[in-house]
Write a protein that holds these residues in place. Structure first.
Motif, mmCIF file in Angstrom:
data_model
loop_
_atom_site.group_PDB
_atom_site.id
_atom_site.type_symbol
_atom_site.label_atom_id
_atom_site.label_comp_id
_atom_site.label_asym_id
_atom_site.label_seq_id
_atom_site.Cartn_x
_atom_site.Cartn_y
_atom_site.Cartn_z
ATOM 1 N N GLN A 181 3.099 -3.631 -0.054
ATOM 2 C CA GLN A 181 4.523 -3.948 -0.236
ATOM 3 C C GLN A 181 5.214 -3.058 0.849
ATOM 4 N N MET A 182 6.433 -3.661 1.458
ATOM 5 C CA MET A 182 6.880 -3.492 2.918
ATOM 6 C C MET A 182 8.448 -3.533 2.678
ATOM 7 N N ASN A 183 9.154 -2.739 3.100
ATOM 8 C CA ASN A 183 10.441 -2.746 3.168
ATOM 9 C C ASN A 183 11.085 -4.056 3.991
ATOM 10 N N HIS A 214 5.479 -4.953 -7.117
ATOM 11 C CA HIS A 214 5.464 -5.608 -5.967
ATOM 12 C C HIS A 214 4.209 -4.975 -5.346
ATOM 13 N N LEU A 215 2.994 -4.805 -6.156
ATOM 14 C CA LEU A 215 1.703 -4.254 -5.448
ATOM 15 C C LEU A 215 0.918 -5.428 -5.861
ATOM 16 N N TRP A 216 0.897 -6.081 -7.073
ATOM 17 C CA TRP A 216 0.053 -7.073 -7.557
ATOM 18 C C TRP A 216 0.892 -8.311 -8.105
ATOM 19 N N LEU A 266 0.654 4.845 5.175
ATOM 20 C CA LEU A 266 0.080 3.899 4.008
ATOM 21 C C LEU A 266 -0.260 4.771 2.707
ATOM 22 N N ILE A 267 0.409 4.324 1.699
ATOM 23 C CA ILE A 267 0.111 5.035 0.471
ATOM 24 C C ILE A 267 -0.472 3.936 -0.692
ATOM 25 N N SER A 268 -0.927 4.284 -1.745
ATOM 26 C CA SER A 268 -1.227 3.586 -2.813
ATOM 27 C C SER A 268 -0.481 4.155 -4.153
ATOM 28 N N GLY A 269 -0.492 2.795 -4.927
ATOM 29 C CA GLY A 269 0.129 2.985 -6.147
ATOM 30 C C GLY A 269 -0.511 2.176 -7.304
ATOM 31 N N ARG A 270 -0.506 2.459 -8.473
ATOM 32 C CA ARG A 270 -1.262 1.859 -9.376
ATOM 33 C C ARG A 270 -0.619 0.649 -9.912
ATOM 34 N N ILE A 271 -1.626 -0.096 -10.440
ATOM 35 C CA ILE A 271 -1.129 -1.353 -11.274
ATOM 36 C C ILE A 271 -1.777 -1.490 -12.825
ATOM 37 N N HIS A 272 -1.498 -2.608 -13.196
ATOM 38 C CA HIS A 272 -2.316 -2.778 -14.564
ATOM 39 C C HIS A 272 -3.651 -2.764 -14.586
ATOM 40 N N ARG A 328 2.541 0.269 0.833
ATOM 41 C CA ARG A 328 2.004 0.814 -0.277
ATOM 42 C C ARG A 328 1.169 -0.610 -1.003
ATOM 43 N N VAL A 329 0.049 -0.049 -1.269
ATOM 44 C CA VAL A 329 -0.942 -1.057 -1.895
ATOM 45 C C VAL A 329 -1.659 -0.446 -3.183
ATOM 46 N N PRO A 330 -2.127 -1.598 -3.808
ATOM 47 C CA PRO A 330 -2.748 -0.858 -5.201
ATOM 48 C C PRO A 330 -3.958 -0.684 -4.707
#
Ligand SMILES: Nc1nc2c(c(=O)[nH]1)N[C@H]1C(S)=C(S)[C@@H](COP(=O)(O)OP(=O)(O)OC[C@H]3O[C@@H](n4cnc5c(=O)[nH]c(N)nc54)[C@H](O)[C@@H]3O)O[C@H]1N2
Ligand SMILES: Nc1nc2c(c(=O)[nH]1)N[C@H]1C(S)=C(S)[C@@H](COP(=O)(O)OP(=O)(O)OC[C@H]3O[C@@H](n4cnc5c(=O)[nH]c(N)nc54)[C@H](O)[C@@H]3O)O[C@H]1N2
Ligand code: SF4
Ligand code: SF4
Ligand code: SF4
Ligand code: SF4
Ligand code: SF4
Ligand SMILES: [Mo]
Lengths: 424, 932, 263
Positions: free
Chosen positions: B835-837, B794-796, B769-775, B878-880
């Protein structure tokens, strides 16, 4: 020569108020109350009360407008069977069909007026109309059509009006007002001349009706941006649809509201029933073509939209309401019970009322697919969505227009001798 | 506008009449005659009421220069300030949305005092007098009973915290921190120990002001970059270094090769030449393998393989030790795959990238010069072994000769302008205090009680905020320095501009410690104060809430990450709304209250008599600008001696209005002031140069030796410091008894692909599980309407359900539901998704929009909807960050979706933080997915 | 405090907005592209209106999908909920790991042959001599026919919503700031234009005629959008297309958009 005498305007048997009438009035009151609520909402909050949005800018109201105007065109074209083509069997009901055309025209106008954002500016169409615009043409053609209808109705009723001068009450007063100084019924030659006028007007009206209702089809069909709409079939589809739905409405009116259940009534309804079946089959054929052709090979831009209509969340609008309610059940009724006025009338009711669904399925699917891929996920807003379900308030406003139409119709038949009875 | 007068229009229209049909023209003529804009037209009346203000953003730490227009005193438009080369007139989506923060209904409006239990969110409105008295009384009691060090001042993620720090340093607490401590400390460690800086970025800021051979200064717009590698760094979305957006694409069009190493196909990857979907947590493996490849295959004779730039040795110490230590690993084999460390095959097994690709990457990085290897926060810094990544990354940039090369890699911390000022640290670092330790009275500096450096991680010199819950419940154990053996509790938590209860580490732990009670039923931490703009989670646990002036309502300075010294002003654009106050005012109010409550350490001369306005405070900070030495190629000021420190306005330095102090080696121009900035579009720009580390007199390198250190001098000092003392407990975890002084290596904990002890989790908990930024700004701005209207990465995504709710606004009672109802249609608002494949989705029978539970081996869980996307590596979710599971009504519409949005910070290992810096390990966790 | 006042914006009757003065470029051809475009457009403004054709070139190799342009436009034109002039579309394709993602900002194409124009029953929308397709909000009856006719979904409708509605409150302070679309003053109030009108991107023509770049161009984080006079071969908006593969959206429709995409 027959001179008019003061006779009651309505035959006595019509005076008895049947329970059906009470039910009818009750229904109308309900429709009116709901309608008024819709009207109030519309006047107060404008387009905000709709479920429409930027991606799907037209919905129930535009469909309803097309439905009403189709009814008008259909009813009018029926009248031309008499006035232009001299079809005797419908002679008696021809004036009524003109009234129905007039009323449904006004309903259509009212409906579309409510749909535009700036109602106060609707008159711009007259003094700065754009001749490139199908919609401007609609405005102009409706105006001409309206005038034509008024004049034609006048001449169609002229003799009956003179006859009705003697009526007590409002209808007599209206008759006196409309006939001026004329007290004597029209002479044979006068009748002939006036009949000629109605024939000419009717004849003018035919291309007019084709133009404005084919035009409604063209209003959509000329929009190259919308694949579903952009087909040469649309204008024809609309004309036939108008014939069919207008005829159905008219048939229903005759079947259920003919003042006396006499032989003539029976014959008229049966005639109408046969005509209706023909129109139904033709309309169904065109609708089928409209869906089947683009879907045949399963490729092309319309496939998605049309499949959506057939199998999407609103599949029932197509299968149950349109296929079942507008075509199948009425067809069964018309074929199985060609002699029963009730069955024919019911077929008329079903086809004309539910025809709204056909119009909705013409207007909405054309808008329901993004013109650019991934538009839906680019910017979000409650008004930038690709699903549209008319709000309660939208339905209510349609009901308002219906309620107004019923009043207009009622006033018409009460005040004008449209049944033509007194001429005899 | 004047130009479209009717007459001119007719002239124009006759010229084009052929091209236009009569009708269009006719219509246009009709309208044009009406739309003439003439003198005194309504339009110019509107424009007449507009005012332009040059200021600086603070929506994210990028702090871009802005040009804001107000109309009738209301913010109308927000554009980038074209005079600030850092962002060159541009802004990102957040920057543009600033007015929705300023005028947000969710803003804190009044000072408030808690009336319910902590966490319950019940407050009453109070006056500034009352709250400052309340705070002062409590602080003084705490200071009397437990000592000032028991008070933590958390300055949050805003860079303009010095007024608050000043107050608390003078108060006597060494425990002032900020959110760099939960941001990127591991990624800064490498640069810090090797060259004394913090953040290495590509040389992409354009324009830069460059001294020309003819002596003039000109703006250079050219890009020399040949290769840029972004590793776990997504600047196009995570807009921290503004110029990387325009610079990367421009450099690419100029022939540079752009590579993105990220488990997800980020927006940055979208414009890259090459995407390497690495397995999370294995960036150190990649870097080490690149280094091995470069060292092995370097061939000075082969022009294709001149990877090393031997000149780096002239400016460095300790390389042989480093290389020896590094090579010593090559023969060991990895217990997890039995392959020799750092070999291509080994890396393929661990990173999930093809050995050939890794070789190509190493080869191209070594041969395409100038190049820059850049690593980010989440990708590398939020892993347990982020320090290994940043150390190897820095080594790679230096030995290939790319450090501070034109088109290469620049450590922005070493070259940006100084805005030091006196945040009070001088005070605390010189104040002598006494404490009784094990019955003995010990004298020492107040600074020696600092909880992070002297506690569990002597290298937590940027703080260890993520570990505060532990210390809040257990107290601070001082292990090193004169007070070693001293123990003190945490008794007050003052947080400003940060929302640690959501962002800093395991959420539940924060909630627990902030509402923990002692035996007598009192809160264990008797005072928590929350100073913010918005009503977020940390605020729910506060005793006192103070509304701070928003970034458009207060003054500040920006100096952030340019490649040359640039300083710009944050000018108040509108007056503070409601009862908000700026930091200097708040500092003075609280100082006065403490003084009135009898605090002898707080005197007017240091606060309210010294700073009558914000401007006074920031003028003092500007005295140290730019504070950089006159070094590099081309030399910024050929007229001044090389290596001298430059101070003063660009104008005065240019014109020679200076005094030169040869003993202190200072060129002092006219001091920069707020007023000067205001007169110059809000910005001061000093010249750029490259190769700034090469000056014999000492360049920009800020290590003790003034050279690149591969035998880490800094760690030497730490080792001396901890000699004969128990080793920091996290070091034990990685098997160390003392700090390594040169190349070091350790593995990530929660990674079944690199940690032999955890391989079992590969099947039981098959997702990383990782995170990634959004606006958004982390936990802060999900209430900003516009930003909820766009989707990202694909996170928000607009997967919201239809919902009818009573909107909540903040009032004098905290968050309050208001009478009306609001209906939000399905698909009309973005929410945090997982977000998932699709391969994983298929295996689990999941479709986009399905609600799932994520459960980790510690039995913690969170819920969310999956979004199937080809743009992510299978096996990775991946989640924000900070966008899901939000517990405060201050989040507006995001709050309404709290039960269907994921929070990865609920799944963190509460006992884990990076062994060297104490940083939270946001991206090290494995989960399984259960369909609901 | 001398704050909160700022400097007055140069008035339009004082001529064109001054171009910011930055240090001179080292290589004259490599200048701040926004300054170049601004001088391009100021040059174009000196020509008679009918001799200039405003257009855009959007470099899809540069667009980072940040959507700042979308919001900058909303900010500049004071767009209410429900109205958007420049969404950025994201197109993903491929399967892991062979994937691509492309961002496509979509302003109004200001078509040379705009299908939205002839449909308007009252001629409220028309092609101006300078290429802008204008909507006269005071004439538009709000029938939305043009929305259906635009092949690019460039038109949306102003339903009369306010951001204040989201919390059931009054319009927010920034909703009481007028927009200056087409050089008029538009302050949204219930029932009055532009409420109940169709709205769309107008290339920020009011700004342009003052000598300023459109909001989206000015803001673009990656400098991916070029703007200028298509009739001026020297203008950057045209020069950037040289040697590049150029696309017009739905070129097959024959609308001939004034917006070019560089692939
Ligand atoms: N829009 C926006 N901008 C911001 C912020 C914001 O909240 N929103 N926050 C600001 C702040 S405080 C910061 S620290 C920066 C953060 O800036 P970044 O570090 O660039 O941002 P993230 O999106 O957190 O992480 C970058 C990428 O790391 C990837 N990643 C995760 N794990 C791994 C891994 O193990 N290896 C590799 N190679 N990649 C991995 C993620 O998929 C993600 O795409 O952004 C700043 N700018
Ligand atoms: N899972 C996971 N967790 C993470 C991260 C991650 O990538 N993944 N990222 C980490 C990183 S890199 C960081 S930097 C942190 C960030 O975490 P925090 O530092 O907590 O930052 P935010 O969540 O943005 O909260 C900032 C607070 O400042 C407030 N604020 C905004 N403007 C102002 C102002 O002008 N004045 C005042 N007084 N307050 C203001 C906001 O309302 C908000 O409450 O989160 C970390 N947490
Ligand atoms: S990058 Fe950060 S500082 Fe710059 S405009 Fe965006 S939010 Fe504001
Ligand atoms: S893009 Fe649409 S709205 Fe714009 S000119 Fe073309 S057809 Fe008209
Ligand atoms: S919505 Fe307005 S501009 Fe569009 S067609 Fe109707 S009247 Fe014309
Ligand atoms: S040109 Fe102006 S109106 Fe058009 S999209 Fe750009 S900012 Fe919006
Ligand atoms: S601002 Fe520029 S980079 Fe960002 S989405 Fe718009 S066009 Fe693309
Ligand atoms: Mo951060």
């Amino acid at each position: 020569m027959i001179t008019s005498t003061k006779t009651p305007s309505v035959p006595p048997e019509h005076r008895k108020i049947s329970p059906w009438t009470w039910i009818g009035v009750g229904l109308w009151v309900v429709v009116l109350v709901l309608g008024l609520q819709g009207f109030y909402e519309r006047m107060l909050h404008g387009s905000l009360i709709t479920d429409l949005g930027g991606w799907m800018p037209w919905g129930l109201w535009v469909a309803a407008y097309m439905w009403f105007i189709g009814l008008s065109a259909g009813a009018f074209l029926l009248s031309t069977l008499v006035y232009v083509f001299g079809m005797k069997s419908l002679e008696r009901v021809a004036p009524l069909s003109l009234l129905v055309a007039l009323v449904t025209l006004l309903m259509a106008m009212l409906m579309i007026l409510f749909d535009v954002g700036h109602m106060g500016r609707i008159f711009e169409i007259w003094y700065r109309g754009n001749p490139h615009s199908m919609m401007a043409w609609m405005g102009w053609l409706y105006t001409v059509y309206f005038l034509l209808l008024v004049v034609e109705t006048y001449f169609a009723l002229h003799n009956a009006l003179i006859a009705a001068r003697g009526h007590v009450g409002l209808s007599g007063r209206v008759a006196r007002l409309l006939t001026g100084q004329r007290r004597t019924l029209l002479s044979e030659s006068e009748q002939h001349r006036e009949r000629h006028i109605t024939t000419v007007l009717g004849a003018i009206g035919i291309p007019l009706a084709f133009a404005f209702h084919g035009g409604v089809g063209a209003l959509l069909a000329t929009v190259a941006a919308r694949d579903v709409w952009h087909t040469g079939l649309y204008p024809i589809l609309f004309i036939v649809g108008a014939f069919f739905s207008g005829g159905a409405l008219f048939t229903a009116l005759i079947a259920f509201f003919w003042p006396v259940r006499d032989k003539e009534w029976m014959l008229t309804v049966r005639t109408l029933g046969r005509i209706l079946l023909g129109l139904l089959l033709f309309s169904a054929l065109l609708d089928w073509a409209d869906y089947q052709v683009p879907l045949w090979y399963g490729v092309g831009p319309e496939v998605r939209e049309l499949s959506q209509v057939l199998t999407g969340p609103f599949w029932w609008v197509f299968w149950l309401v349109t296929v079942g309610g507008v075509y199948l059940i009425p067809a069964v009724l018309l074929i199985a019970k060609p002699k029963s006025p009730w069955a024919i009338g019911m077929a008329g009711v079903l086809s004309s009322v539910l025809f709204l669904a056909v119009r909705v399925n013409l207007v909405v699917p054309g808008l329901a697919t993004p013109e650019l891929p991934n538009l839906p996920s680019s910017y979000h807003d409650g008004r930038l969505l690709f699903h549209y379900v008319p709000t309660w308030a939208e339905w209510e406003l349609v009901l308002f227009v219906v309620a107004v139409g019923v009043v207009l119709y009622w006033v018409g038949i009460k005040l004008l001798p449209v049944w033509g009875r007194d001429v005899k | 506008m004047k130009e479209i007068t009717r007459r001119k229009f007719l002239v124009a229209s006759t010229a084009t009449v052929g091209a236009l049909s009569f009708w269009e023209l006719g219509h246009y003529a009709l309208a044009a005659s009406k739309s003439n804009v003439t003198d005194g037209s309504p339009q110019s009346a509107v424009l007449g009421k507009e005012r332009v203000i040059y200021t600086a953003d603070a929506f994210c730490a990028s702090e871009c220069g802005l040009q804001v227009t107000t109309y009738n005193g209301v913010i109308s438009t927000i554009y980038g300030n074209p005079h600030v080369p850092y962002n060159a007139g541009t802004t990102c989506a957040k920057g543009v949305s600033g007015k929705q923060v300023v005028y947000s209904p969710y803003r804190l409006k009044y000072p408030m005092i808690r009336v319910g239990a902590r966490g319950e969110g019940k407050f009453r409105r109070a006056s500034w007098e009352e709250v400052s008295r309340y705070i002062a009384t409590k602080l003084e009691a705490i200071k009397q009973q437990y000592g000032p060090e028991t008070v933590i001042m958390d300055g949050g993620d805003m860079t303009d915290q010095p007024p608050y720090w000043r107050l608390f340093y003078y108060f006597g607490s060494p425990n002032c921190t900020q959110h760099g401590a939960i941001c990127d400390t591991p990624r800064r460690l490498g640069p810090y120990i090797i060259e004394g800086g913090l953040r290495i970025e590509p040389d992409l800021m354009r324009p830069v002001l460059v001294r020309q051979p003819d002596g003039s200064l000109k703006n250079d717009y050219s890009y020399a970059n040949k290769m840029i590698i972004y590793v776990g760094w997504n600047p196009f979305t995570a807009t921290r270094i503004n110029y990387e957006s325009r610079g990367t694409v421009a450099a690419k069009q100029n022939g540079a090769k752009v590579v993105v190493v990220d488990p997800a196909f980020s927006n940055t990857a979208a414009q890259a030449d090459w995407w390497l979907p690495i397995r999370p947590g294995t960036d150190a493996d990649l870097f080490a393998t690149m280094l091995r490849y470069i060292l092995t295959n370097n061939n000075p004779q082969d022009p294709e393989r001149q990877y090393l730039d031997p000149r780096f040795q002239d400016y460095s110490v300790g390389w042989p030790e480093f290389e020896t230590a590094f090579r010593s690993w090559w023969t060991k084999s990895d217990p997890i795959n039995n392959l020799p460390y750092f070999s291509l095959q080994w890396a393929q097994e661990r990173t999930g990238l093809a050995a050939q690709d890794i070789a190509t990457l190493a080869h191209e990085f070594g041969s395409k010069k100038p190049a820059a290897l850049v690593w980010g926060m989440n990708g590398t810094g939020h892993h347990f072994n982020g320090e290994v990544v940043s150390t190897l990354g820095t080594v790679l940039n230096v030995i290939t000769g790319n450090f501070d090369a034109r088109g290469g890699a620049i450590d922005t911390a070493l070259v940006r302008s100084n805005k030091g000022g006196n945040g009070g640290s001088k005070q605390i670092k010189s104040q002598m205090i006494t404490r009784t330790v094990n019955g003995k009275t010990i004298k020492g500096l107040a600074w020696d009680l600092e909880m992070d450096n002297n506690g569990a991680w002597p290298a937590a010199f940027w703080g260890a905020l993520g570990a505060y819950p532990k210390q809040m419940s257990e107290g601070v154990q001082i292990n090193y320095g004169p007070f070693a053996g001293y123990h003190y509790p945490i008794k007050a938590f003052f947080v400003r501009g940060g929302n640690p209860a959501n962002s800093a580490s395991t959420e539940q732990r924060w909630a627990e410690v902030l509402s923990a009670k002692d035996g007598s039923g009192d809160y264990q931490i008797p005072l928590t104060v929350y100073v913010d703009n918005a009503y977020l989670e940390t605020g729910l646990y506060a005793d006192v809430i103070l509304p701070e002036a928003s970034f458009m309502e207060r003054m500040g300075l920006s100096d952030i990450y340019p490649s040359e010294p640039v300083m710009y002003l944050r000018e108040p654009v509108v007056p503070p709304q409601f009862e908000a106050k700026n930091q200097v005012e708040i500092m003075n109010i609280l100082a006065k209250a403490l003084h009135d409550a009898g605090d002898p350490d707080i005197q007017g001369a240091d606060f309210w008599d010294r700073y009558h306005s914000e401007e006074d405070f920031w003028n003092e900070a500007l005295l140290e600008a730019p504070g950089r030495t006159n070094v590099g190629e081309p030399l910024p000021y050929p007229r001044y001696p090389v290596g001298y420190k430059l101070l003063g306005t660009p104008e005065s330095l240019e014109k020679g209005q200076v005094s030169i102090d040869h003993t202190k080696k200072i060129v002092q121009g006219v001091p920069l002031t707020v007023a000067w900035l205001r007169d110059h579009h809000g910005v001061a720009v000093w010249p750029m140069a490259w190769e700034r580390y090469k000056a014999p007199s000492g360049g920009i390198i800020a290590t003790k030796s003034g050279k690149f250190e591969f035998h880490f001098g800094f760690l030497d000092a730490v080792n001396k410091y901890i000699a004969n003392r128990p080793v920091p407990y996290m070091l034990n975890q990685v098997g160390w008894t003392r700090y390594p002084t040169t190349f070091f290596w350790y593995e990530t904990v929660w990674n079944p692909y690199t940690n032999p002890a955890y391989t079992q989790y590969r099947t039981q908990y098959p997702f990383q599980l990782i995170s990634g930024r959004i606006h958004q700004s982390m936990s802060a701005t999900q209430y900003v309407d516009w930003l909820g209207r766009i989707s990202e990465e694909h996170l928000w995504m607009p997967l919201n359900d239809a919902k009818t709710f009573h909107p909540v606004v903040t009032t004098g009672q905290g968050g309050e539901k208001i009478a009306g109802i609001h209906h939000l249609r399905q698909g009309a608002w973005s929410i945090a998704v997982i977000q998932m494949n699709p391969v994983d989705g298929q295996r689990l029978g999941l479709r986009t929009g399905d609600l799932v539970r994520l459960v980790n081996p510690l039995k913690q869980e969170t819920k969310g909807k999956v979004f199937l996307s080809e743009l992510i590596r299978p096996g990775v979710l991946r989640v924000p960050p900070g966008s899901g599971g939000r517990l405060t009504p201050g989040m507006g519409q995001t709050y309404e979706y709290r039960s269907i949005t994921p929070s990865s910070n609920r799944l963190l290992d509460p006992n884990l933080s990076s062994p060297i810096t104490g940083m939270s390990t946001f991206n090290d966790m494995v989960v399984k997915v259960i369909k609901i | 405090m001398g704050t909160f006042s700022g400097n007055p914006v140069p008035k339009p009757d004082g001529g064109l907005v001054p171009i910011p003065i930055l240090p001179p470029p080292t290589i004259p051809s490599e200048e701040d592209i926004r300054l170049v475009m601004q001088s391009d457009l100021q040059r174009a403004l000196k020509k008679p209106m009918g001799e200039r054709q405003w257009g855009m070139s959007i470099d899809l190799q540069r667009c980072t999908g940040c959507q700042a342009c979308t919001l900058a436009c909303i900010n500049e034109n004071k767009l209410p909920p429900g109205v958007v002039y420049r969404p950025v579309l994201e197109n993903d394709s491929g399967t892991f790991p062979n994937v691509t993602k492309q961002f496509l900002p979509r302003p109004c194409m200001q078509c040379a042959n705009p299908p939205c124009v002839p449909v308007c029953p009252v001629g409220a929308t028309y092609k101006r001599p300078d290429g802008i397709v204008e909507i006269d909000y005071d004439v538009c009856i709000g029938c939305r026919y043009c929305i259906t006719a635009c092949p690019y979904s460039a038109r949306t409708f102003d339903w009369g919503e306010f951001y204040g509605d989201l919390v059931d409150g009054p319009p927010t302070p920034y909703e009481q700031v007028p927009s200056l679309e087409y050089g008029h003053v538009w302050l949204r109030k219930a029932g009055t234009s532009p409420i109940n009108n169709t709205r769309k991107c107008q290339f920020c023509i009011e700004r342009v005629q003052r000598g300023e770049l459109p909001a989206c161009v000015r803001t673009c984080f990656a400098l991916a959008t070029y703007f200028g006079d298509l009739n001026d071969p020297e203008a950057l908006v045209n020069r950037v297309r040289q040697g590049r593969q150029v696309m017009q959206l739905k070129a097959d429709m024959g609308t001939n958009p004034s917006v070019y995409y560089l692939l």
